[in-house]
Design an enzyme around this catalytic site. Structure first.
Site, short mmCIF file in Angstrom:
data_model
loop_
_atom_site.label_atom_id
_atom_site.label_comp_id
_atom_site.label_asym_id
_atom_site.label_seq_id
_atom_site.Cartn_x
_atom_site.Cartn_y
_atom_site.Cartn_z
N HIS A 140 32.50 43.93 83.77
CA HIS A 140 33.36 43.33 84.80
C HIS A 140 32.67 42.10 85.38
O HIS A 140 31.56 42.19 85.87
CB HIS A 140 33.65 44.34 85.91
CG HIS A 140 34.71 45.33 85.55
ND1 HIS A 140 35.46 46.00 86.50
CD2 HIS A 140 35.17 45.76 84.35
CE1 HIS A 140 36.34 46.78 85.90
NE2 HIS A 140 36.17 46.67 84.59
N TYR A 152 38.89 46.57 96.17
CA TYR A 152 38.43 47.15 97.44
C TYR A 152 39.43 46.72 98.51
O TYR A 152 39.65 45.53 98.72
CB TYR A 152 37.05 46.60 97.80
CG TYR A 152 35.91 47.10 96.95
CD1 TYR A 152 35.64 46.55 95.69
CD2 TYR A 152 35.08 48.13 97.39
CE1 TYR A 152 34.58 47.02 94.91
CE2 TYR A 152 34.02 48.60 96.61
CZ TYR A 152 33.78 48.03 95.38
OH TYR A 152 32.74 48.51 94.62
N PRO A 180 28.96 54.84 99.26
CA PRO A 180 29.25 54.31 97.92
C PRO A 180 30.00 52.98 97.92
O PRO A 180 30.24 52.41 96.86
CB PRO A 180 30.06 55.41 97.26
CG PRO A 180 30.50 56.30 98.33
CD PRO A 180 29.59 56.14 99.49
N LYS A 218 25.80 51.29 95.12
CA LYS A 218 24.35 51.11 95.04
C LYS A 218 23.57 52.39 94.79
O LYS A 218 22.41 52.34 94.38
CB LYS A 218 23.85 50.48 96.36
CG LYS A 218 24.28 49.05 96.53
CD LYS A 218 23.71 48.15 95.45
CE LYS A 218 24.44 46.82 95.37
NZ LYS A 218 24.53 46.32 94.01
N TYR A 231 26.13 42.43 94.98
CA TYR A 231 26.94 43.42 94.27
C TYR A 231 26.41 43.60 92.83
O TYR A 231 26.31 44.73 92.37
CB TYR A 231 28.41 42.98 94.23
CG TYR A 231 29.34 44.09 93.77
CD1 TYR A 231 29.68 44.25 92.43
CD2 TYR A 231 29.88 45.00 94.69
CE1 TYR A 231 30.51 45.28 92.01
CE2 TYR A 231 30.72 46.02 94.28
CZ TYR A 231 31.03 46.16 92.94
OH TYR A 231 31.85 47.19 92.52
P1 FAS Z 1 20.91 63.43 92.07
O1 FAS Z 1 21.36 64.14 93.30
O2 FAS Z 1 21.92 62.85 91.14
O3 FAS Z 1 20.03 64.43 91.17
C1 FAS Z 1 19.10 65.32 91.77
C2 FAS Z 1 18.94 66.51 90.84
O4 FAS Z 1 17.93 67.37 91.40
C3 FAS Z 1 20.21 67.34 90.72
O5 FAS Z 1 20.51 67.60 89.37
C4 FAS Z 1 19.88 68.63 91.48
O6 FAS Z 1 20.52 69.77 90.93
C5 FAS Z 1 18.38 68.71 91.32
N1 FAS Z 1 17.72 69.47 92.39
C6 FAS Z 1 18.03 69.50 93.69
N2 FAS Z 1 17.20 70.32 94.36
C7 FAS Z 1 16.33 70.83 93.43
C8 FAS Z 1 15.25 71.74 93.48
N3 FAS Z 1 14.87 72.31 94.63
N4 FAS Z 1 14.59 72.03 92.33
C9 FAS Z 1 14.96 71.45 91.16
N5 FAS Z 1 15.99 70.58 91.03
C10 FAS Z 1 16.66 70.28 92.17
N6 FAS Z 1 26.68 56.33 93.91
C11 FAS Z 1 27.31 55.20 93.52
O7 FAS Z 1 26.63 54.22 93.21
N7 FAS Z 1 28.69 55.14 93.48
C12 FAS Z 1 29.46 56.23 93.79
O8 FAS Z 1 30.68 56.17 93.75
C13 FAS Z 1 28.85 57.43 94.18
N8 FAS Z 1 29.60 58.54 94.47
C14 FAS Z 1 28.96 59.69 94.86
C15 FAS Z 1 29.69 60.86 95.19
C16 FAS Z 1 29.04 62.04 95.61
C17 FAS Z 1 29.84 63.27 95.93
C18 FAS Z 1 27.63 62.06 95.71
C19 FAS Z 1 26.90 63.30 96.19
C20 FAS Z 1 26.89 60.91 95.39
C21 FAS Z 1 27.56 59.73 94.96
N9 FAS Z 1 26.85 58.57 94.62
C22 FAS Z 1 27.45 57.43 94.24
C23 FAS Z 1 25.43 58.55 94.69
C24 FAS Z 1 24.89 59.21 93.44
O9 FAS Z 1 25.43 58.59 92.32
C25 FAS Z 1 23.39 59.16 93.54
O10 FAS Z 1 22.94 57.90 94.01
C26 FAS Z 1 22.68 59.48 92.25
O11 FAS Z 1 23.16 60.71 91.79
C27 FAS Z 1 21.20 59.51 92.56
O12 FAS Z 1 20.56 60.09 91.50
P2 FAS Z 1 19.31 61.05 91.75
O13 FAS Z 1 18.38 60.41 92.70
O14 FAS Z 1 18.85 61.44 90.39
O15 FAS Z 1 19.87 62.31 92.54
C1 PHB Z 2 33.46 54.57 91.16
O1 PHB Z 2 34.02 54.10 90.13
O2 PHB Z 2 33.28 55.79 91.32
C2 PHB Z 2 33.00 53.61 92.23
C3 PHB Z 2 33.00 52.25 91.97
C4 PHB Z 2 32.57 51.37 92.95
C5 PHB Z 2 32.16 51.87 94.18
C6 PHB Z 2 32.15 53.24 94.43
C7 PHB Z 2 32.58 54.12 93.44
O3 PHB Z 2 31.75 51.01 95.15
#
Ligand code: FAS
Ligand code: PHB
Length: 396
Positions: free
Chosen positions: A72, A205, A297, A301, A389
């Site tokens: 994109h 957005y 989100p 980032k 971005y």
């Molecule tokens: P993660 O949380 O992905 O991974 C951590 C891992 O550690 C998990 O698999 C967990 O099971 C494990 N863990 C936890 N506790 C533990 C323990 N005690 N022992 C062993 N393992 C354990 N980011 C965006 O950029 N755009 C989005 O749209 C977006 N939407 C999101 C929606 C939701 C609902 C959430 C919760 C996050 C969202 N995020 C988004 C942010 C997300 O993408 C995170 O930034 C990303 O998963 C970060 O990756 P990790 O740091 O690896 O953490």
């Molecule tokens: C998504 O595709 O999940 C998404 C994209 C851009 C954002 C947040 C979420 O800023």
């Protein structure tokens, strides 16, 4: 069991760190509390900064991203019933001489690619590792205990990478030594995944008096939509029809008229917060990704900051094992946090500009619309949005 680096968590941060350490010949083990299927079932981020995609390429695991991901060059901002395109590639080219884009490729797919690479490389991931506990992190020989299939295990290591997300054990282990900064937003995002063609070929957005909306996608046939919702809302209160009607009401006329709706295949509400823990190093324990920070989100980032931290941490660990030099490890926290705080600011700014707050009112709505009007009619202002971005440069 013994290893050089113990990684807690098999999300993007842990998996990417494992891949980078493996490529440098550094022995490591990933301990993950959930099953592999559970980790893969989570629907999360959708946008990769160019630098994040390049890191997957450097590891030789970017092929599916290039085959299935969507490059994109722009996004659209919708306000006062009209859409305005921000030319990410053109603006970054004008600002720096090099045009940059983003890759729309779901976090689930990145996780799948990293897991498949791990298996091909014969690397060890202990799934369903329960009651992970970290000790000795303030000495020179940390130990991680965990239970697997009812049996207690000990993992001796030299360094621990806490990549276990916001609710993990790593940050909790040093809770009495850590300083945190937090802002909790008074609303959530209701997200829907649907097997329907995206309403537009780029992300939209939308700022609207009824609240924020985002039109994103996972492929030409799979869409990801979000509407700002109350924190009191429950997913059960949002039928598909109610969701589509609300989304339409927040978009411009053309998008509302051309929106293809369908049954949701995933529907969830996520709370929004900005959170940063400092510092990111405690002796032999290092925090990375959501274990260290959370961003709303809005600026896409979260996942990309996990990549950023891991870039710095992996290079510091590789330098330590190759030369014995520890200066990069000593500098990890400050270096990672500089980029973290810039992304936290950008995500806060985008969130503040695009969402309806309880105290926004008519004056606040006019201010938001005026800021959007300025952004979409001032090249320097749009350049600032664009360079944030697509991802600020890594300070290597
Ligand atoms: P993660 O949380 O992905 O991974 C951590 C891992 O550690 C998990 O698999 C967990 O099971 C494990 N863990 C936890 N506790 C533990 C323990 N005690 N022992 C062993 N393992 C354990 N980011 C965006 O950029 N755009 C989005 O749209 C977006 N939407 C999101 C929606 C939701 C609902 C959430 C919760 C996050 C969202 N995020 C988004 C942010 C997300 O993408 C995170 O930034 C990303 O998963 C970060 O990756 P990790 O740091 O690896 O953490
Ligand atoms: C998504 O595709 O999940 C998404 C994209 C851009 C954002 C947040 C979420 O800023």
């Amino acid at each position: 069991m013994k290893t050089q680096v113990a990684i807690v968590g098999s999300g993007p941060a842990g998996l990417l760190l494992g891949a980078l350490l493996h490529k440098a010949g550094i022995d490591h083990v990933i301990l993950e509390q959930r099953s592999k299927d559970y980790v893969l079932s989570r629907i999360r981020a959708g946008v990769l900064e160019q630098g994040s995609g390049e890191m997957l390429d450097e590891l030789g695991i970017g092929a599916r991203m290039h085959a299935e991901g969507l490059v994109h060059d722009g996004i659209e901002l919708c306000f006062r019933g009209r859409r305005h395109r921000i030319d990410l590639h053109g603006l970054t080219a004008a600002a720096t001489g090099t045009g940059k884009s983003v890759m729309v490729y779901g976090q689930t797919e990145v996780t799948k690619d990293l897991m498949e690479a791990r298996e091909a490389w014969g690397l060890t991931t202990v799934y369903e590792a329960e009651d992970v506990a970290i000790s000795g992190w303030d000495a020179t020989a940390p130990t991680i205990s965990y239970r697997k299939d009812g049996r207690q295990h000990q993992l001796a290591c030299e360094y621990v990478a806490g990549c276990d997300g916001f609710h993990g054990v790593s940050r909790e282990t040093v809770a009495d030594r850590i300083r945190t900064y937090e802002r909790v937003y008074p609303f959530g995002w209701l997200g829907v995944l649907s097997e329907t063609p995206p309403v537009s070929h780029e992300l939209i957005y939308a700022n609207h008096e009824r609240g924020f909306a985002l039109c994103s996608m996972r492929s030409p046939t799979r869409s990801r939509y979000y509407v700002q919702c109350s924190l009191e809302d429950k997913v059960e209160q949002w039928s598909d029809q109610r969701f589509w009607d609300e989304l339409r009401s927040r978009l411009d006329e053309k998008a509302a008229d051309t929106l293809v709706t369908g049954a949701s295949i995933e529907k969830s509400i996520a709370p929004l917060r900005s959170f940063v823990a400092e510092p990111l190093r405690f002796g032999r324990l290092f925090l990375a990704g959501d274990a260290a920070h959370i961003v709303p989100p809005t600026g896409a980032k979260g996942l990309n900051l996990a990549v950023s931290d891991v870039r710095y941490l992996s290079r510091a660990l590789i330098e330590r094992y190759r030369t014995g030099e520890e200066s990069a490890l000593d500098g990890y926290s400050a270096r990672a946090l500089r980029r973290v705080w810039k992304a936290v600011r950008f995500s806060w700014w985008m969130t503040s500009m695009m969402h309806r707050f309880p105290d926004t009112g008519e004056f606040g709505q006019k201010i938001q619309e005026s800021e959007l009007d300025y952004l979409t009619h001032s090249t320097p202002a749009a350049m600032s949005l664009a360079e944030n971005y697509v991802g600020l440069p890594f300070e290597d």
